[in-house]
Enzyme design. Structure first.
Site, PDB file in Angstrom:
ATOM      1  CB  SER A 262      43.313  18.014  29.639  1.00 27.41           C
ATOM      2  OG  SER A 262      43.187  18.371  28.356  1.00 27.41           O
ATOM      3  CG  LEU A 263      42.464  21.432  35.880  1.00 27.88           C
ATOM      4  CD1 LEU A 263      44.023  21.704  36.062  1.00 27.88           C
ATOM      5  CD2 LEU A 263      41.686  22.836  36.334  1.00 27.88           C
ATOM      6  CG  HIS A 264      40.803  15.836  33.013  1.00 24.43           C
ATOM      7  ND1 HIS A 264      39.763  16.469  32.287  1.00 24.43           N
ATOM      8  CD2 HIS A 264      41.501  15.328  32.003  1.00 24.43           C
ATOM      9  CE1 HIS A 264      39.851  16.607  30.966  1.00 24.43           C
ATOM     10  NE2 HIS A 264      41.050  15.735  30.717  1.00 24.43           N
TER      11      HIS A 264
ATOM     12  CB  CYS B 106      44.610  10.378  30.346  1.00 17.54           C
ATOM     13  SG  CYS B 106      45.786  11.813  30.078  1.00 17.54           S
TER      14      CYS B 106
ATOM     15  CD  GLU C 195      39.766   7.933  16.113  1.00 14.92           C
ATOM     16  OE1 GLU C 195      38.970   8.738  16.736  1.00 14.92           O
ATOM     17  OE2 GLU C 195      39.856   6.788  16.525  1.00 14.92           O
TER      18      GLU C 195
ATOM     19  CB  CYS D 173      42.271   9.358  26.594  1.00 15.64           C
ATOM     20  SG  CYS D 173      42.800   9.860  25.072  1.00 15.64           S
TER      21      CYS D 173
ATOM     22  CB  CYS E 137      39.241  11.491  20.212  1.00 15.20           C
ATOM     23  SG  CYS E 137      40.385  11.828  18.768  1.00 15.20           S
TER      24      CYS E 137
ATOM     25  CB  CYS F 144      48.540  10.062  23.488  1.00 15.59           C
ATOM     26  SG  CYS F 144      49.152  11.282  24.496  1.00 15.59           S
TER      27      CYS F 144
ATOM     28  CB  SER G 208      43.622  20.613  23.908  1.00 11.68           C
ATOM     29  OG  SER G 208      43.412  19.747  25.111  1.00 11.68           O
TER      30      SER G 208
ATOM     31  N   GLY H  61      47.068  12.374  20.651  1.00 14.35           N
ATOM     32  CA  GLY H  61      48.472  12.886  20.888  1.00 14.35           C
ATOM     33  C   GLY H  61      48.318  14.354  21.747  1.00 14.35           C
ATOM     34  CD  GLU H  62      50.336  17.428  25.589  1.00 16.26           C
ATOM     35  OE1 GLU H  62      49.248  17.245  26.030  1.00 16.26           O
ATOM     36  OE2 GLU H  62      50.496  18.819  25.452  1.00 16.26           O
TER      37      GLU H  62
HETATM   38  N1  SAH Z   1      46.483  15.495  24.504  1.00 18.04           N
HETATM   39  C1  SAH Z   1      45.575  16.677  24.780  1.00 18.04           C
HETATM   40  C2  SAH Z   1      44.668  17.014  23.403  1.00 18.04           C
HETATM   41  C3  SAH Z   1      43.990  16.029  23.288  1.00 18.04           C
HETATM   42  S1  SAH Z   1      42.655  15.261  24.180  1.00 18.04           S
HETATM   43  C4  SAH Z   1      45.034  16.717  25.928  1.00 18.04           C
HETATM   44  O1  SAH Z   1      45.024  15.871  26.916  1.00 18.04           O
HETATM   45  O2  SAH Z   1      44.393  17.903  26.225  1.00 18.04           O
HETATM   46  C5  SAH Z   1      41.434  16.481  24.112  1.00 18.04           C
HETATM   47  C6  SAH Z   1      40.358  16.467  25.300  1.00 18.04           C
HETATM   48  O3  SAH Z   1      39.620  15.287  25.484  1.00 18.04           O
HETATM   49  C7  SAH Z   1      41.360  16.368  26.720  1.00 18.04           C
HETATM   50  O4  SAH Z   1      40.602  17.310  27.674  1.00 18.04           O
HETATM   51  C8  SAH Z   1      40.879  14.961  27.237  1.00 18.04           C
HETATM   52  O5  SAH Z   1      41.420  14.731  28.421  1.00 18.04           O
HETATM   53  C9  SAH Z   1      39.663  14.740  26.516  1.00 18.04           C
HETATM   54  N2  SAH Z   1      39.605  13.333  26.541  1.00 18.04           N
HETATM   55  C10 SAH Z   1      40.013  12.172  26.278  1.00 18.04           C
HETATM   56  N3  SAH Z   1      39.381  11.090  26.053  1.00 18.04           N
HETATM   57  C11 SAH Z   1      38.099  11.461  26.408  1.00 18.04           C
HETATM   58  C12 SAH Z   1      36.923  10.643  26.871  1.00 18.04           C
HETATM   59  N4  SAH Z   1      36.693   9.435  26.465  1.00 18.04           N
HETATM   60  N5  SAH Z   1      35.800  11.387  27.219  1.00 18.04           N
HETATM   61  C13 SAH Z   1      35.828  12.842  27.567  1.00 18.04           C
HETATM   62  N6  SAH Z   1      37.005  13.414  27.073  1.00 18.04           N
HETATM   63  C14 SAH Z   1      38.061  12.713  26.842  1.00 18.04           C
HETATM   64 FE1  SF4 Z   2      47.288  11.696  25.380  1.00 18.30          FE
HETATM   65 FE2  SF4 Z   2      45.134  13.756  25.658  1.00 18.30          FE
HETATM   66 FE3  SF4 Z   2      44.652  11.181  25.817  1.00 18.30          FE
HETATM   67 FE4  SF4 Z   2      45.758  12.189  27.812  1.00 18.30          FE
HETATM   68  S1  SF4 Z   2      43.624  12.702  27.195  1.00 18.30           S
HETATM   69  S2  SF4 Z   2      46.045  10.017  26.762  1.00 18.30           S
HETATM   70  S3  SF4 Z   2      47.376  13.400  26.841  1.00 18.30           S
HETATM   71  S4  SF4 Z   2      45.372  12.356  24.159  1.00 18.30           S
END
Ligand code: SAH
Ligand code: SF4
Length: 347
Positions: free
Chosen positions: A219-221, A118, A92, A121, A338, A114, A196, A164-165
């Site tokens: 991405s801390l969370h 997570c 995407e 995601c 995403c 990826c 990111s 993806g990462e």
């Molecule tokens: N893999 C990398 C970059 C892609 S994700 C990363 O994790 O940083 C980009 C951001 O979107 C990250 O902070 C991820 O945790 C967040 N993200 C992914 N899925 C999400 C969702 N369903 N709702 C909110 N944030 C989300």
């Molecule tokens: Fe991969 Fe980023 Fe999604 Fe985590 S949030 S699964 S690192 S794309």
């Protein structure tokens, strides 16, 4: 094997032109056709002699992805696309125009699936398939560029926040950053490019050495290892202490501030106490926080925190002097999270 010209940076173009025993200035023309004008066919390159075009085509071509789906949000003009590469794999990418400011941010994917996984995601939920090539990353921005509406918006920013990462596909990502930033290409400012990461420490340390002005978003969370182990499984390998150390090295070497991303999930990481702990963690760095209200994916069972909780969370951070923004929600009517569009496609 025929190569993809979109994988080529300026040096690669020079090497190809030298191999073909053509004058050097041809390599800049070729670069501009590919990376500035977004040519989809070598035969569009009308200022290159026919004989040169056919010699180029013996060695390389342009691999233009197919747009399988294109959804436009009625609310905010966000465009979400599902792209298919020559091997049939899909990713995407999202185009977010801002007509008032005449800007546009393109969100690009760097991997098919990826490996981090997570649990909230959609990108990681069907596993990891493969890395994207440089040309496949660059193509996403070129497609956005081809949709520019002259007076209304132009592509100004690129965020590596799609599927993806990025730091697990380091070389292809860095090469695409350099191509996108090239003055003979799209000339996108380094400060307008955000990478990111879920916190891949070796990649952060490597990036620190690059002397780039790009924005690093982490991405801390959660700032508690137990919770973060669950939300970002990469934390089991690179726990918070190690991540913090790597980020300090990064700050020292690059001189750049860091953006922390924090997706708020109901009942998991959204209490006032979490906000206080986050503020303490972030205060170790020259940094700002971007709160992302969760885009819930039905099957995963996570919920977004209420707007009052989100506002209270942000207020705690701001009161503690942490620069905080709450991400504007975009494209919610078009499979906002995403990876969701691809997920539906795969089903
Ligand atoms: N893999 C990398 C970059 C892609 S994700 C990363 O994790 O940083 C980009 C951001 O979107 C990250 O902070 C991820 O945790 C967040 N993200 C992914 N899925 C999400 C969702 N369903 N709702 C909110 N944030 C989300
Ligand atoms: Fe991969 Fe980023 Fe999604 Fe985590 S949030 S699964 S690192 S794309």
């Amino acid at each position: 094997m025929v190569k993809d010209l979109r994988d080529f940076d300026r040096q690669d173009m020079e090497d190809l032109i030298a191999e073909l025993r053509e004058p050097k200035y041809r390599s800049n023309q070729l670069f501009q056709w590919v990376h500035k004008h977004g040519a989809e066919l070598v035969d569009e390159m009308t200022n290159l002699p026919l004989s040169l075009r056919s010699k180029i085509r013996e060695r390389a071509d342009i691999f233009h992805p197919k747009v399988l789906e294109k959804l436009t949000s009625k609310k905010d003009n966000t465009i979400k696309m599902l792209l298919e590469f020559s091997d049939g794999e899909t990713v995407e990418s999202v185009i977010m125009p801002n007509e008032a400011k005449k800007r546009c941010t393109v969100c690009v994917s760097t991997q098919v699936g990826c490996p981090v996984g997570c649990p909230f995601c959609a990108s990681g939920s069907s596993g990891f398939i493969r890395n994207l090539r440089t040309g496949e990353i660059v193509s996403q921005v070129l497609i956005a560029k081809s949709m520019e509406k002259d007076e209304t918006w132009k592509v100004t920013n690129v965020v590596f926040m799609g599927m993806g990462e990025p730091l697990l596909n380091y070389d292809a990502v860095l090469k695409s950053v350099r191509i996108l930033n090239d003055p003979l290409g799209l000339n996108i400012g380094q400060r307008k490019i955000t990478i990111s990461t879920a916190g891949y420490v070796p990649g952060i340390l490597k990036l620190a050495e690059e002397k780039l002005q790009v924005v690093l978003a982490v991405s801390l969370h959660s700032v508690e290892n137990e919770v973060r182990d669950f939300l970002v499984p990469l934390n089991k390998k690179y726990p918070l202490e190690e991540l913090a150390w790597a980020l300090k090295e990064y700050s020292k070497k690059s001189g750049r501030r860091i953006t922390f991303e924090y997706s708020l999930i109901e009942g998991l990481n959204d209490t006032i106490e979490c906000a206080e702990k986050l503020a303490a963690f972030v205060s170790q760095f020259k940094a700002n926080v971007n709160i992302i209200p969760l885009n819930p994916v039905d099957e995963f069972g996570f919920k977004r925190s209420s707007s009052s909780k989100i506002q209270n969370f942000a207020a705690v951070l701001r009161n503690k002097g942490v620069e905080t923004s709450v991400r504007e929600e975009r494209g919610l009517d078009i499979e906002g999270a995403c990876g969701q569009l691809r997920l539906r496609y795969l089903q």
